[in-house]
Design a protein around this motif. Structure first.
Motif, PDB file in Angstrom:
ATOM      1  N   SER A   1       0.840  -1.197   0.000  1.00  0.00           N
ATOM      2  CA  SER A   1       0.000   0.000   0.000  1.00  0.00           C
ATOM      3  C   SER A   1       0.876   1.248   0.000  1.00  0.00           C
ATOM      4  CB  SER A   1      -0.930   0.026   1.221  1.00  0.00           C
ATOM      5  OG  SER A   1      -0.172   0.048   2.413  1.00  0.00           O
ATOM      6  N   VAL A   2       0.266   2.355  -0.359  1.00  0.00           N
ATOM      7  CA  VAL A   2       0.905   3.667  -0.336  1.00  0.00           C
ATOM      8  C   VAL A   2       0.291   4.460   0.807  1.00  0.00           C
ATOM      9  CG1 VAL A   2       1.224   5.815  -1.624  1.00  0.00           C
ATOM     10  CG2 VAL A   2       1.391   3.603  -2.801  1.00  0.00           C
ATOM     11  N   SER A   3       1.128   4.946   1.712  1.00  0.00           N
ATOM     12  CA  SER A   3       0.609   5.616   2.900  1.00  0.00           C
ATOM     13  C   SER A   3       0.264   7.079   2.654  1.00  0.00           C
ATOM     14  CB  SER A   3       1.619   5.513   4.047  1.00  0.00           C
ATOM     15  OG  SER A   3       2.846   6.116   3.688  1.00  0.00           O
ATOM     16  N   LYS A   4       0.929   7.702   1.677  1.00  0.00           N
ATOM     17  CA  LYS A   4       0.631   9.108   1.398  1.00  0.00           C
ATOM     18  C   LYS A   4       0.925   9.413  -0.067  1.00  0.00           C
ATOM     19  CE  LYS A   4       0.981  13.765   3.243  1.00  0.00           C
ATOM     20  NZ  LYS A   4       1.512  14.626   4.329  1.00  0.00           N
ATOM     21  N   VAL A   5       0.047  10.203  -0.678  1.00  0.00           N
ATOM     22  CA  VAL A   5       0.210  10.615  -2.068  1.00  0.00           C
ATOM     23  C   VAL A   5       0.301  12.138  -2.127  1.00  0.00           C
ATOM     24  CG1 VAL A   5      -0.840  10.637  -4.356  1.00  0.00           C
ATOM     25  CG2 VAL A   5      -1.003   8.601  -2.950  1.00  0.00           C
ATOM     26  N   TYR A   6       1.325  12.618  -2.822  1.00  0.00           N
ATOM     27  CA  TYR A   6       1.554  14.046  -3.001  1.00  0.00           C
ATOM     28  C   TYR A   6       1.208  14.439  -4.437  1.00  0.00           C
ATOM     29  CZ  TYR A   6       4.306  13.713   1.319  1.00  0.00           C
ATOM     30  OH  TYR A   6       4.710  13.490   2.612  1.00  0.00           O
ATOM     31  N   PRO A   7       0.911  15.716  -4.679  1.00  0.00           N
ATOM     32  CA  PRO A   7       0.714  16.160  -6.067  1.00  0.00           C
ATOM     33  C   PRO A   7       2.025  16.110  -6.833  1.00  0.00           C
ATOM     34  CG  PRO A   7       0.753  18.040  -4.588  1.00  0.00           C
ATOM     35  CD  PRO A   7       0.746  16.821  -3.713  1.00  0.00           C
ATOM     36  N   ILE A   8       1.935  16.224  -8.129  1.00  0.00           N
ATOM     37  CA  ILE A   8       3.136  16.164  -8.960  1.00  0.00           C
ATOM     38  C   ILE A   8       4.140  17.256  -8.588  1.00  0.00           C
ATOM     39  CG2 ILE A   8       2.196  17.610 -10.810  1.00  0.00           C
ATOM     40  CD1 ILE A   8       3.626  15.726 -12.807  1.00  0.00           C
ATOM     41  N   THR A   9       3.649  18.337  -8.009  1.00  0.00           N
ATOM     42  CA  THR A   9       4.532  19.428  -7.577  1.00  0.00           C
ATOM     43  C   THR A   9       5.065  19.219  -6.160  1.00  0.00           C
ATOM     44  OG1 THR A   9       2.551  20.622  -6.863  1.00  0.00           O
ATOM     45  CG2 THR A   9       3.419  21.143  -9.054  1.00  0.00           C
ATOM     46  N   GLY A  10       4.745  18.091  -5.512  1.00  0.00           N
ATOM     47  CA  GLY A  10       5.126  17.883  -4.116  1.00  0.00           C
ATOM     48  C   GLY A  10       6.305  16.957  -3.914  1.00  0.00           C
ATOM     49  N   LEU A  11       7.183  16.858  -4.912  1.00  0.00           N
ATOM     50  CA  LEU A  11       8.316  15.933  -4.800  1.00  0.00           C
ATOM     51  C   LEU A  11       9.215  16.284  -3.617  1.00  0.00           C
ATOM     52  CD1 LEU A  11      10.063  13.611  -5.828  1.00  0.00           C
ATOM     53  CD2 LEU A  11      11.125  15.211  -7.446  1.00  0.00           C
ATOM     54  N   GLY A  12       9.484  17.558  -3.410  1.00  0.00           N
ATOM     55  CA  GLY A  12      10.338  17.963  -2.302  1.00  0.00           C
ATOM     56  C   GLY A  12       9.767  17.550  -0.962  1.00  0.00           C
ATOM     57  N   ASP A  13       8.450  17.707  -0.796  1.00  0.00           N
ATOM     58  CA  ASP A  13       7.801  17.304   0.453  1.00  0.00           C
ATOM     59  C   ASP A  13       7.860  15.780   0.641  1.00  0.00           C
ATOM     60  OD1 ASP A  13       7.144  19.937   1.041  1.00  0.00           O
ATOM     61  OD2 ASP A  13       5.164  19.788   0.082  1.00  0.00           O
ATOM     62  N   ALA A  14       7.671  15.051  -0.441  1.00  0.00           N
ATOM     63  CA  ALA A  14       7.718  13.591  -0.362  1.00  0.00           C
ATOM     64  C   ALA A  14       9.112  13.109   0.042  1.00  0.00           C
ATOM     65  CB  ALA A  14       7.313  12.980  -1.706  1.00  0.00           C
ATOM     66  N   LEU A  15      10.148  13.680  -0.569  1.00  0.00           N
ATOM     67  CA  LEU A  15      11.510  13.295  -0.215  1.00  0.00           C
ATOM     68  C   LEU A  15      11.850  13.722   1.211  1.00  0.00           C
ATOM     69  CD1 LEU A  15      13.384  14.100  -3.551  1.00  0.00           C
ATOM     70  CD2 LEU A  15      13.096  11.842  -2.505  1.00  0.00           C
ATOM     71  N   GLY A  16      11.335  14.876   1.636  1.00  0.00           N
ATOM     72  CA  GLY A  16      11.561  15.325   3.000  1.00  0.00           C
ATOM     73  C   GLY A  16      10.967  14.371   4.016  1.00  0.00           C
TER      74      GLY A  16
END
Length: 345
Positions: A302-317
């Protein structure tokens, strides 16, 4: 189409949203797919920084794992057809609304399995499955100690080892991650640190673990060696801690331990000598097995959180801050709607 594009190597903000050309018609053995979601991993940040084993030519679009639907296929493609739901592994390019791929890197998703449940399978679950079976020859009844069991490959290893009949002990950095690993099949979960060997041996009647799965490296590896049983196998698959461990060769010797290095990239084309065609049949069988288990609810990727395409920095953080349980992803095509998992999942 929209895509995240890196013009120069650096931090995650070097990946900028741009409009670019679509990939064009597929060749005889290629497919074109619409990308609904793409996963984000520690390797994503390393590739953007130019510090990964594979260094793409600039400019490039990051993203190595995607899920979506086939748009068109080449004249010789037989494994899928337009409209099919698929999950895929790429060298890079998945953070784009459409991508063209060789057909043997695309895996059909069983009817009824949600796209996001299939997304973690090719890389995280593929790494764990192939490492446990191909390198360590896991047998039912063995005890498997999984380090970094709260996210990505570690959590996949917990589920798959349990599905293969092993007794699993999870090691994760927070209580929430340890609880999640137990919910996914571990018999017990322990914290990393100097007491690891003591706790594991207490849980195994003084014997230790038959297999140690290590995606973490660093100081924890030394503690895990001491937690291993005599004649155990150690599976080194990554260094999420940021440090390559010093191997205590004296303990390998006196405990008759076998250290397996396992680079999954060899099987999916991430080496200078591209071997993916050679390994494609075995990998396709592995993906069919894992996706079948997911469809039958025998495992729960499963995926615990999905970010928008512009949210790469937040996802990596979130990944670097060890805030993530399981996997995180980007929504690539806006028309795809994501529903977060319920608390019972």
């Amino acid at each position: 189409m929209r895509a995240l594009q890196v013009q120069r190597f650096g931090e995650s903000d070097e990946a900028r949203l741009v409009l670019c050309d679509e990939p064009g018609a597929p060749g005889p053995h290629e497919v074109v797919m619409n990308v609904a979601y793409a996963s984000v991993s520690h390797a994503t940040g390393l590739m953007i920084a130019g510090r990964y084993q594979t260094r793409p030519p600039l400019p490039f679009t990051p993203g190595t794992e995607a899920v979506g639907h086939i748009v068109s296929v080449g004249t010789s493609v037989t494994r899928c057809k337009p409209g099919d739901a698929v999950v895929a592994i790429a060298d890079w390019g998945c953070f784009a609304e459409r991508i063209k791929l060789a057909e043997y890197t695309v895996y059909p998703i069983p009817d009824g399995l949600p796209l996001l449940d299939a997304l973690p399978v090719p890389i995280s679950y593929g790494t764990a499955y192939c490492g446990l079976l191909w390198r360590c020859a896991l047998q039912p009844g063995e005890t498997v100690l999984v380090l970094g069991a709260g996210a990505g490959v570690g959590l996949a290893a917990v589920e798959l080892a349990r599905q293969m009949g092993a007794d699993v002990i999870a090691c994760a950095s927070t209580q929430a991650k340890r609880d999640h690993a137990v919910a996914r099949g571990a018999r017990a979960a322990v914290a990393p640190g100097a007491n690891l060997a003591t706790e594991v041996k207490a849980l195994t009647g003084g014997r230790g673990a038959d297999i140690v799965v290590d995606p973490v490296g660093g100081e924890l590896f030394g503690h895990a060696v001491r937690a291993a049983a005599h004649n155990a196998r150690l599976l080194s698959i990554g260094f999420a801690s940021g440090r390559v461990p010093d191997v205590p060769a004296n303990l390998l010797l006196v405990k008759n331990l076998t250290l397996h290095g396992f680079f999954y990239g060899r099987y999916i084309g991430w080496t200078p000598s591209d071997e993916r065609v050679t390994h494609a049949p075995a990998l396709q069988r592995a993906m069919q097995t894992i996706l079948g288990w997911a469809h039958d609810k025998r495992i729960q990727p499963s995926v615990s959180k999905v970010y928008p395409i512009t949210g790469l920095g937040d996802a990596l953080g979130a990944l670097h801050g060890r805030e993530v349980i399981g996997k995180v992803a980007l929504t690539i095509r806006q028309e795809m709607v994501w529903t977060p998992p319920t608390s019972s999942e």
